[in-house]
Design a protein around this motif. Structure first.
Motif, PDB file in Angstrom:
ATOM      1  N   ASN A  40      -5.103   3.658  -9.358  1.00 22.51           N
ATOM      2  CA  ASN A  40      -6.454   4.206  -9.195  1.00 22.51           C
ATOM      3  C   ASN A  40      -6.926   4.912 -10.468  1.00 22.51           C
ATOM      4  N   LEU A  45       0.817  -1.220   0.000  1.00 23.70           N
ATOM      5  CA  LEU A  45       0.000   0.000   0.000  1.00 23.70           C
ATOM      6  C   LEU A  45       0.846   1.263   0.000  1.00 23.70           C
ATOM      7  N   SER A  60      -6.579  -5.320  -0.993  1.00 21.78           N
ATOM      8  CA  SER A  60      -6.357  -4.034  -0.318  1.00 21.78           C
ATOM      9  C   SER A  60      -6.160  -2.921  -1.336  1.00 21.78           C
ATOM     10  N   GLY A  69      -8.313   6.329  -1.796  1.00 26.82           N
ATOM     11  CA  GLY A  69      -6.974   6.499  -1.261  1.00 26.82           C
ATOM     12  C   GLY A  69      -6.866   6.527   0.244  1.00 26.82           C
ATOM     13  N   GLU A  70      -7.926   6.142   0.949  1.00 31.16           N
ATOM     14  CA  GLU A  70      -7.897   6.147   2.412  1.00 31.16           C
ATOM     15  C   GLU A  70      -7.280   4.846   2.932  1.00 31.16           C
ATOM     16  N   LYS A  71      -6.011   4.655   2.638  1.00 31.19           N
ATOM     17  CA  LYS A  71      -5.382   3.383   3.011  1.00 31.19           C
ATOM     18  C   LYS A  71      -5.187   3.221   4.512  1.00 31.19           C
ATOM     19  N   ASN A  78      -8.555   0.260  -1.494  1.00 33.10           N
ATOM     20  CA  ASN A  78      -7.987   1.607  -1.475  1.00 33.10           C
ATOM     21  C   ASN A  78      -8.568   2.455  -2.602  1.00 33.10           C
TER      22      ASN A  78
END
Length: 418
Positions: free
Chosen positions: A144, A135, A259, A268-270, A263
Motif C-alpha cells: 500500500n 490478503l 483483491s 486496508g479493509e480486507k 485492499n
C-alpha cells in the motif's frame, strides 16, 4: 491421501523426484514388507504409502485415454528415460525399475502431469482460501505504501488473463492517486509516446514473462505487481502465494492481485473483501451461437475477464457491446443469430430500457446486478468467474486443463522483436 493433494504433488514434481531418488537406491519398494524390513525415514514411509495414489492416477489415465493395457493391476510410468512399474499385488502396492526396452504401453510423466492440470472444480473450491491467504500473509502495508507513492502519468501493462488485473489497476490508481493512467499491452509501447509518462506498472503472476521485459524496456520508473520479484523492477509489489495454482485459466492469478488493489483502495479493509468471497450458482441452457456482453466503463474489468476466458478456453464466442453503442446499430446481430445476452445491470435509465427490450431478441438474458463502485466491480468479477465455470461444466470443458491449439506453446515462448 486426498486426491487433489496428490495431484498437486504430481504437478510440483515433489513425488516423482522422491520416487526417482529412492529407486536409485533400491531395486523394488512396496508399502508392506519393504516398510517393515528397512530402516527408512518417516517421510519415506509416508511417500511409499502414496504408491496407491500413483497407481490410481495411472489407472484413470489409462482408462481415460483407452490405452491397450492387458493387465489392469500393473502400469508403467516413464520419467527422465527411466521406466517404473507400479503394480498392485498380494504385497500391497509396489514399484520397481524395468528395462527401458521392455515393449509395453507406458505413460509419459509429462502427459500424466498435464492430465492433472485438468482440475477446474478443485481450483474453484480453493479460490476463496487462496485470496484470503494472500490478503492475510502478504506485506500489505508495504504494498500500500509503494502504491501510494506512484504519482504522475502511469502506463499499466499486462497480457492474457493479467490484462484483467491491469484494467482494474488502471481505475484504482486513477481514482485513489488522482493520476492519469493508461492500460496497454507492452508490444504497443513502441508505437506510443511513452515519454509522456513517468511510470510503468506491470501486472504478472509469475513476474518473469518476456512481456514484463518489454514493459520495462524504457526509461520509465518500473513497478511490478506480482507473486514473485524481478530484479529488473525498480519497485517490487510482491504478494505471497503459498498455495500455487496450476491451471490454464488462472483464477487466483487474476483475483488475488485484484483483491490486493482493492485492499489498497479501501485503506486496508480486507474484511470487506473476504465477506464477498462466495460461490455463485447459475441455471440456463448455454447452447448458443455467441455470448453478447453488455458493459460500460464501470464494469470493464468483468467484461475483459469474460472476453479473455471465453476466447482462451473456447467455451464460447464473446461479443462486447458498449451499452450506448448498442443503441446505434449493434442490435442487428441478435436478429440473425441465436445468441445469449449477458447484461451488467447498474439500474440506470438506459439499463431499464435495454433490459425491457432484450428478452424478445435473445435466447436467454443473464442479468448480473451491480453498482458503480470498486467493491461491486470486484464482486461482479467473481460472479463472472463462476459464470464461466458453469458454462464450461455444461460444455464438458475444464478451464484448468484446456485442450488448446498446439501452436499456443510455440507462440507463448516467442521472445523476438515486435
Amino acid at each position: 491421501m486426498d486426491e487433489n493433494r496428490f495431484k498437486e504433488m504430481i504437478l510440483n514434481g515433489k513425488y516423482i523426484l522422491w520416487l526417482s531418488k529412492i529407486m536409485q537406491k533400491y531395486e523394488e519398494i512396496d508399502d508392506i514388507y519393504f516398510v517393515r524390513n528397512h530402516k527408512i525415514s518417516e517421510e519415506d514411509q509416508t511417500f511409499i504409502s502414496y504408491l496407491e495414489d500413483l497407481f490410481l492416477e495411472l489407472n484413470k489415465f489409462v482408462i481415460g485415454h483407452k490405452m491397450d493395457y492387458k493387465n489392469i493391476f500393473s502400469y508403467f510410468l516413464k520419467y527422465n528415460g527411466v521406466l517404473y512399474n507400479i503394480y498392485s499385488g498380494s504385497e500391497g502396492f509396489s514399484c520397481r525399475k524395468v528395462d527401458i526396452n521392455f515393449i509395453v504401453p507406458y505413460v509419459e510423466y509429462k502427459d500424466l502431469k498435464e492430465e492433472c492440470r485438468k482440475n477446474m472444480k478443485y481450483n474453484f473450491n480453493k479460490l476463496s482460501s487462496r485470496v484470503m491467504d494472500a490478503l492475510y500473509n502478504s506485506d500489505l502495508e508495504k504494498i500500500n505504501y509503494e502504491l501510494s507513492k506512484i504519482d504522475g502519468p502511469t502506463m499499466i501493462s499486462a497480457v492474457g488473463g493479467s490484462s484483467v488485473v491491469a484494467e482494474f489497476a488502471t481505475k484504482i490508481l486513477s481514482k485513489k492517486n488522482h493520476i492519469i493512467t493508461t492500460s496497454m499491452e507492452p508490444n504497443d509501447f513502441k508505437g506510443f509516446n511513452v515519454d509522456l509518462y513517468k511510470n510503468v506498472l506491470a501486472c504478472s503472476y509469475s513476474g518473469s514473462n518476456y512481456w514484463v521485459e518489454l514493459a520495462f524496456s524504457n526509461k520509465l520508473k518500473r513497478y511490478l505487481l506480482s507473486g514473485k520479484e524481478n530484479t529488473k523492477a525498480d519497485v517490487n509489489l510482491t504478494y505471497n502465494i503459498h498455495d500455487e495454482e496450476y491451471s490454464f485459466i488462472s483464477l487466483g492469478a487474476t483475483l488475488i492481485p485484484c483483491s490486493i488493489l482493492l485492499n489498497y483502495y479501501l485503506n486496508g479493509e480486507k474484511k470487506q473483501i473476504v465477506e464477498k468471497m462466495k460461490p455463485y450458482k447459475y441455471n440456463f441452457d448455454v447452447r448458443c451461437d455467441a455470448f453478447e456482453i453488455f458493459t460500460d466503463i464501470a464494469t470493464s474489468t468483468a467484461s475483459k475477464y469474460l472476453e479473455s476466458t471465453m476466447v482462451e478456453s473456447g467455451i464460447g464466442l464473446p461479443i462486447i457491446h458498449g451499452k450506448y453503442s448498442y443503441c446505434h446499430g449493434r442490435s442487428t446481430l441478435s436478429t440473425t443469430y441465436n445468441n445469449i445476452a449477458i447484461y451488467f445491470n447498474l439500474n440506470t435509465e438506459l439499463d431499464k430500457l435495454l433490459i425491457g427490450e432484450l428478452h424478445q431478441y435473445y435466447k436467454e438474458v443473464i442479468i448480473l446486478n451491480t453498482q458503480n463502485d470498486f467493491m461491486s466491480e470486484f464482486n461482479l468479477l467473481l460472479q463472472c468467474m463462476y459464470l464461466t465455470e458453469y458454462i464450461a461444466e455444461q460444455k464438458n470443458i475444464d478451464l484448468s486443463g484446456v485442450n488448446y491449439n498446439p501452436i499456443a506453446k510455440k507462440l507463448y515462448k516467442y521472445r523476438g522483436g515486435m
